[in-house]
Structures are given as structure tokens and as C-alpha cells.
Design an enzyme around this catalytic site. Structure first.
Site, PDB file in Angstrom:
ATOM      1  N   SER A  46     -39.272 -36.157  15.445  1.00  0.00           N
ATOM      2  CA  SER A  46     -38.436 -35.040  14.923  1.00  0.00           C
ATOM      3  C   SER A  46     -37.074 -35.522  14.313  1.00  0.00           C
ATOM      4  O   SER A  46     -36.253 -34.766  13.765  1.00  0.00           O
ATOM      5  CB  SER A  46     -37.865 -34.478  16.201  1.00  0.00           C
ATOM      6  OG  SER A  46     -39.000 -33.760  16.932  1.00  0.00           O
ATOM      7  N   LYS A 104     -36.625 -34.378  10.881  1.00  0.00           N
ATOM      8  CA  LYS A 104     -36.259 -32.941  10.731  1.00  0.00           C
ATOM      9  C   LYS A 104     -35.170 -32.673   9.793  1.00  0.00           C
ATOM     10  O   LYS A 104     -35.056 -31.855   9.101  1.00  0.00           O
ATOM     11  CB  LYS A 104     -36.134 -32.027  12.054  1.00  0.00           C
ATOM     12  CG  LYS A 104     -37.452 -31.680  12.820  1.00  0.00           C
ATOM     13  CD  LYS A 104     -37.379 -31.365  14.387  1.00  0.00           C
ATOM     14  CE  LYS A 104     -38.417 -31.269  15.113  1.00  0.00           C
ATOM     15  NZ  LYS A 104     -38.412 -30.693  16.546  1.00  0.00           N
ATOM     16  N   TYR A 109     -46.683 -30.628   8.794  1.00  0.00           N
ATOM     17  CA  TYR A 109     -45.671 -31.302   9.736  1.00  0.00           C
ATOM     18  C   TYR A 109     -46.024 -32.302  10.590  1.00  0.00           C
ATOM     19  O   TYR A 109     -45.125 -33.402  10.566  1.00  0.00           O
ATOM     20  CB  TYR A 109     -45.126 -29.993  10.429  1.00  0.00           C
ATOM     21  CG  TYR A 109     -44.240 -30.329  11.527  1.00  0.00           C
ATOM     22  CD1 TYR A 109     -43.317 -30.411  11.516  1.00  0.00           C
ATOM     23  CD2 TYR A 109     -45.002 -30.310  12.870  1.00  0.00           C
ATOM     24  CE1 TYR A 109     -42.095 -30.920  12.500  1.00  0.00           C
ATOM     25  CE2 TYR A 109     -44.191 -30.568  13.956  1.00  0.00           C
ATOM     26  CZ  TYR A 109     -42.939 -30.922  13.920  1.00  0.00           C
ATOM     27  OH  TYR A 109     -41.902 -30.973  14.970  1.00  0.00           O
ATOM     28  N   TYR A 136     -30.683 -30.718  20.871  1.00  0.00           N
ATOM     29  CA  TYR A 136     -31.591 -29.737  21.692  1.00  0.00           C
ATOM     30  C   TYR A 136     -30.655 -28.942  22.802  1.00  0.00           C
ATOM     31  O   TYR A 136     -29.434 -29.003  22.587  1.00  0.00           O
ATOM     32  CB  TYR A 136     -32.927 -30.220  22.136  1.00  0.00           C
ATOM     33  CG  TYR A 136     -33.719 -30.810  21.304  1.00  0.00           C
ATOM     34  CD1 TYR A 136     -34.395 -30.216  20.093  1.00  0.00           C
ATOM     35  CD2 TYR A 136     -34.117 -32.156  21.600  1.00  0.00           C
ATOM     36  CE1 TYR A 136     -34.871 -30.964  19.481  1.00  0.00           C
ATOM     37  CE2 TYR A 136     -35.009 -32.692  20.677  1.00  0.00           C
ATOM     38  CZ  TYR A 136     -35.493 -32.031  19.463  1.00  0.00           C
ATOM     39  OH  TYR A 136     -36.057 -32.855  18.636  1.00  0.00           O
ATOM     40  N   VAL A 173     -39.557 -38.068  19.762  1.00  0.00           N
ATOM     41  CA  VAL A 173     -40.218 -38.167  21.079  1.00  0.00           C
ATOM     42  C   VAL A 173     -40.739 -39.980  20.915  1.00  0.00           C
ATOM     43  O   VAL A 173     -41.284 -40.182  22.229  1.00  0.00           O
ATOM     44  CB  VAL A 173     -41.235 -37.235  21.459  1.00  0.00           C
ATOM     45  CG1 VAL A 173     -40.554 -36.365  21.784  1.00  0.00           C
ATOM     46  CG2 VAL A 173     -42.060 -37.027  20.179  1.00  0.00           C
TER      47      VAL A 173
HETATM   48  N1  GLN Z   1     -44.287 -34.332  16.515  1.00  0.00           N
HETATM   49  C1  GLN Z   1     -43.551 -33.851  17.624  1.00  0.00           C
HETATM   50  C2  GLN Z   1     -43.647 -32.293  17.952  1.00  0.00           C
HETATM   51  O1  GLN Z   1     -43.711 -31.501  17.242  1.00  0.00           O
HETATM   52  C3  GLN Z   1     -41.896 -34.123  17.408  1.00  0.00           C
HETATM   53  C4  GLN Z   1     -41.034 -33.826  18.444  1.00  0.00           C
HETATM   54  C5  GLN Z   1     -39.847 -34.439  18.894  1.00  0.00           C
HETATM   55  O2  GLN Z   1     -39.964 -35.672  18.237  1.00  0.00           O
HETATM   56  N2  GLN Z   1     -39.053 -33.908  19.490  1.00  0.00           N
HETATM   57  O3  GLN Z   1     -43.942 -32.071  19.357  1.00  0.00           O
END
Ligand code: GLN
Length: 435
Positions: free
Chosen positions: A64, A67, A191, A243, A261
Site C-alpha cells: 500500500s 498508493k 493494481y 487508515y 502490509v
Molecule cells: N496489496 C494489498 C491489498 O490490496 C495492499 C494492502 C496494504 O498494504 N495495506 O490488500
């Protein structure tokens, strides 16, 4: 001398090392098998200097943390309006993978949750790109932020795709609302490749430093995205990057940030520093446990909270005094440091107090290192109003802090390199008048 900052980083890593709480992400099998003991932290300064301790050259997937950077690419490739029409900027206060869309429009609340990020992926690059070209654009853009060519981890990508039901569900919802206009499967595939880009802690610190440095990569010197885009991205990171822990983070750490993550965490403090940490065990929000502790330490040890009140603007007027006497008397406002609006306001107050009998006034910028746009306009307006009140205004500006100063509308300034010159000019003018 032993370098101070790596020693400090090693000490702080030592302090958090014993915390083995949390678990690596379980929903992507390939991530669950990551070595949970990995630990690293890096600082990248906006001049390109990098300091680190621990596992800063070990690669892991960006997840993420991609993003905010892909959001930046979409904003600069498409412009603000088309992107904002599809993805909002409101914190959701929900988990990263919540299936939450605005009830009337189907618009994702922000680009940091998966719904927003999946949409944003489809907005990177030109509209007519095919899915492969879109992924290329994204990887190329992420690489420009890092200052090195990034590759993807095929095993992590494949592992996540096998279990991507939730992201696919989100993408189909987005498609049904016409927020996504392309094949939902292809967008989730792209993605997921984006999330599988391999980075090191050092790369992430440099990517964050590029945001801290107004969009210019400190090493390559490339302007990766425009400054206005960076402001947008940092704002959204500040309100939505962590978040459902965003409020705690904003108050306790106070650095625009983004977690992933795989265990990465970045923070970008505008004008100062890009920070990255890596430790795979996650808390209930999906944020790295030791990463969060490290950022709490960095913020409090070094006063990095963005709401930390800066030095008082009153320090901008270093002195206010008169040199010489009689007709060649000169009122000097000696300014210093960086001048923004509040600093310029201090100068206004001092200027308003100048007596009409003190004909000659100098604004001395010799010790000023930066003047922002509003301060420049205020200083010129001071010069204009002083001229209209019958003063002769000098700008002592040996380093051209205010190039081509034009106060306009009846204002006039004489630029000199030092105060002696201002004296001489006055003497010549006085001599001329006398003869
Ligand atoms: N690729 C992961 C997902 O879409 C990324 C989520 C994250 O890093 N919080 O679930």
C-alpha cells in the site's frame, strides 16, 4: 568522529527489537512466510544524504505504500479534476480493505483505501493505455520516485492474485457504479502488480524524501511530479494514510505517512526528511508494530511533528536602528532568516512606526536566506507606501533575494549591495541638490 545519526538509529532499533507482538500479513500466503525478525530504518535528507541502520538493503514488496505515489502519478498525468471526480479525499476511519463507497455516487472515500487505490491505478498514465502499458507507466513512475529501476516480485504477485477475491469484489462494485470503466479483473491485476514492486527501506526513504523535497528526487534531481500534486498527496497521507489509526497517528506522530502490509512504513516531513522503516509484524490496523513505535520515537526525539510551532516570526527583525545623523541619517531595518507572511507582518509593524522626519529608510536583506511569495509582495508594498509618504527606500540586497524589485504604482526602491553604498548615494544626491 563517529557518525551521529546512524548511531542514534541503531540505538532506537535496539530499543524496539524485543517487541515481537503482531503477525505478518496472513491473507497473502507469500507474505506470511516472510522473516518476521527483519528490522531496518533509514532517513533520507532532502539533499540526498541517506542514513540507515539494520536491514535497509533487503527487498520486500511495497504494497500500500505505492498508493500515495500512484495517486501522485494519476494527478499529474490526468489533472486534478478527473481524479477528484472519481476518488474523494475524506478519511474513512475504516480498514484498508473495507468495501466502502459513497452511497450516492459509488465514489471511493479516499485514495489510500483499496477501493480508492484500485480506481487510482486505472487513472495512471494516458486514458488509452492498455493494462500492460498502464503497469509500465506505474512501475516507471515508482522507479522515478525511488531513483532506481524497480522490479516486481512475481511470487508475491501470483500469491496475492490467487486470493484477491475481496479486491475483485471491490473492483466489480466500482465497475457497477461506472467509477471504473475498464475490465475490473484487469485493473485488480495491474493494481496487484503495482503492490508487488520490490523496494528496500533505503528506496522508500528516498521516495518519501522526494515528496518532502517538493517532488524533486534528491539524487537524480528529476522533478517527478509537480509541487501542487505533492501538497495534495501529503495532505491525503496525513488524514488517511494510516487508515482507522489516522487520528492517533496525526496527534502522536504528526508526520504524513503510509504503511504497507509487507511491513514497510514511510513518513515525509515537508522540507526536511523522508523516513522509512521495515518490520513485518503488523498490528490490528495492518500497520507495522515496530514501525509505529519507531516513528513515535523519531517524532518525539527530534520534534518532527508537523504541528510543532516554528520559531517566532518576531526574530525576522534582527535590529531597527539609525545610522549616521543629520540629513544623511538612515533608518535601517535589518531582517534575517526565512521570511513568510507572519515575518513580513513584523516588518509592517516596524515600518509603520517610522517617523516621517526620517527620510531615508533601508530594508537590509543581507542576512535573509529565503523570502516566500507573500512576504515578497508585502515587503514591496511597504516600500511603495513609504515612498508615497515621502521616504527614500533602499533595499540592501547583495545576494539578490528580491530580484527586480518593482513596488509599482508610485513606489520606488534603490537596490544597493551594502549600507556604505546607500550612504554614498545619499551624499551624492544631497550634494547634487546643494549644487
Ligand atoms: N496489496 C494489498 C491489498 O490490496 C495492499 C494492502 C496494504 O498494504 N495495506 O490488500
Amino acid at each position: 568522529m563517529r557518525p551521529i545519526i546512524p548511531d542514534y538509529l541503531a540505538e532506537v532499533l535496539g530499543d524496539v527489537e524485543s517487541d515481537t507482538s503482531g503477525e505478518p500479513a496472513g491473507y497473502i500466503p507469500e507474505l506470511a512466510s516472510a522473516d518476521p525478525e527483519r528490522l531496518g530504518a533509514a532517513f533520507a535528507m532532502v539533499d540526498g544524504e541517506v542514513y540507515g541502520a539494520g536491514d535497509i538493503d533487503v527487498e520486500f514488496t511495497i504494497q500500500s505504500i505505492s498508493k500515495p505515489f500512484v495517486y501522485a502519478l494519476a494527478l499529474s498525468d490526468r489533472g486534478f479534476d478527473p481524479v477528484l471526480a472519481k476518488v474523494g479525499v475524506e478519511p474513512s476511519g475504516e480498514a484498508f480493505n473495507e468495501i466502502s463507497l459513497e452511497s450516492d455516487t459509488g465514489r471511493p472515500l479516499n485514495p489510500m483505501i483499496n477501493a480508492g487505490a484500485i480506481t487510482v491505478h486505472s487513472l495512471a498514465g494516458a486514458e488509452d493505455l492498455n493494462p500492460t502499458e498502464r503497469v509500465d507507466r506505474v512501475l516507471h513512475g515508482l522507479s522515478a520516485f525511488a531513483g532506481r529501476r524497480l522490479k516486481t516480485d512475481q511470487a508475491v504477485y501470483a500469491s496475492e492474485m490467487e486470493h484477491a477475491h475481496r479486491n475483485l469484489a471491490i473492483a466489480h462494485m466500482l465497475r457497477s457504479h461506472n467509477v471504473l470503466t475498464e475490465d475490473p479483473g484487469a485493473v485488480v491485476d495491474g493494481y496487484t502488480r503495482q503492490c508487488s514492486a520490490l523496494v528496500t527501506t533505503r528506496d522508500l526513504a528516498m521516495m518519501a524524501a522526494t515528496l518532502a523535497n517538493r517532488g524533486v528526487n534528491p539524487l537524480s534531481g528529476e522533478q517527478v511530479v509537480p509541487e501542487a500534486v505533492v501538497r495534495q498527496v501529503l495532505s491525503v497521507m496525513f488524514s488517511c494514510g494510516m487508515y482507522d489509526a489516522a487520528g492517533d497517528w496525526a496527534t502522536q506522530v504528526g508526520i504524513p505517512a503510509k504503511s504497507g502490509v509487507a511491513g514497510g512504513l514511510i513518513g515525509a516531513l515537508p522540507g526536511q526528511i523522508g523516513i522509512a522503516t521495515f518490520s513485518p509484524r503488523l498490528d490490528g490496523h495492518g500497520n507495522s508494530v515496530r514501525g509505529v513505535s519507531l516513528f513515535e520515537r523519531f517524532s518525539s526525539d527530534m520534534g518532527l511533528h508537523v504541528m510543532e510551532v516554528p520559531a517566532a516570526a518576531r526574530a525576522v527583525v534582527r535590529s531597527n536602528h539609525v545610522v549616521a545623523g543629520g540629513p544623511s541619517a538612515l533608518r535601517v531595518l535589518q531582517l534575517q532568516g526565512g521570511i513568510g507572511f507572519a515575518g513580513a507582518e513584523r516588518v509592517v509593524q516596524e515600518a509603520m512606526a517610522i517617523s516621517p522626519s526620517e527620510v531615508r529608510v533601508a530594508l537590509d536583506l543581507t542576512r535573509v536566506h529565503s523570502i516566500d511569495d507573500v512576504a515578497r509582495r508585502v515587503l514591496l508594498e511597504i516600500a511603495r507606501r513609504l515612498t508615497l509618504n515621502g521616504h527614500d527606500v533602499y533595499l540592501v540586497d547583495p545576494e539578490s533575494m528580491m530580484p527586480d524589485p518593482d513596488p509599482g504604482d508610485g513606489g520606488r526602491v534603490t537596490v544597493v549591495d551594502n549600507l556604505d553604498l546607500a550612504d554614498q548615494r545619499a551624499a551624492t544626491a544631497a550634494g547634487g541638490q546643494g549644487g
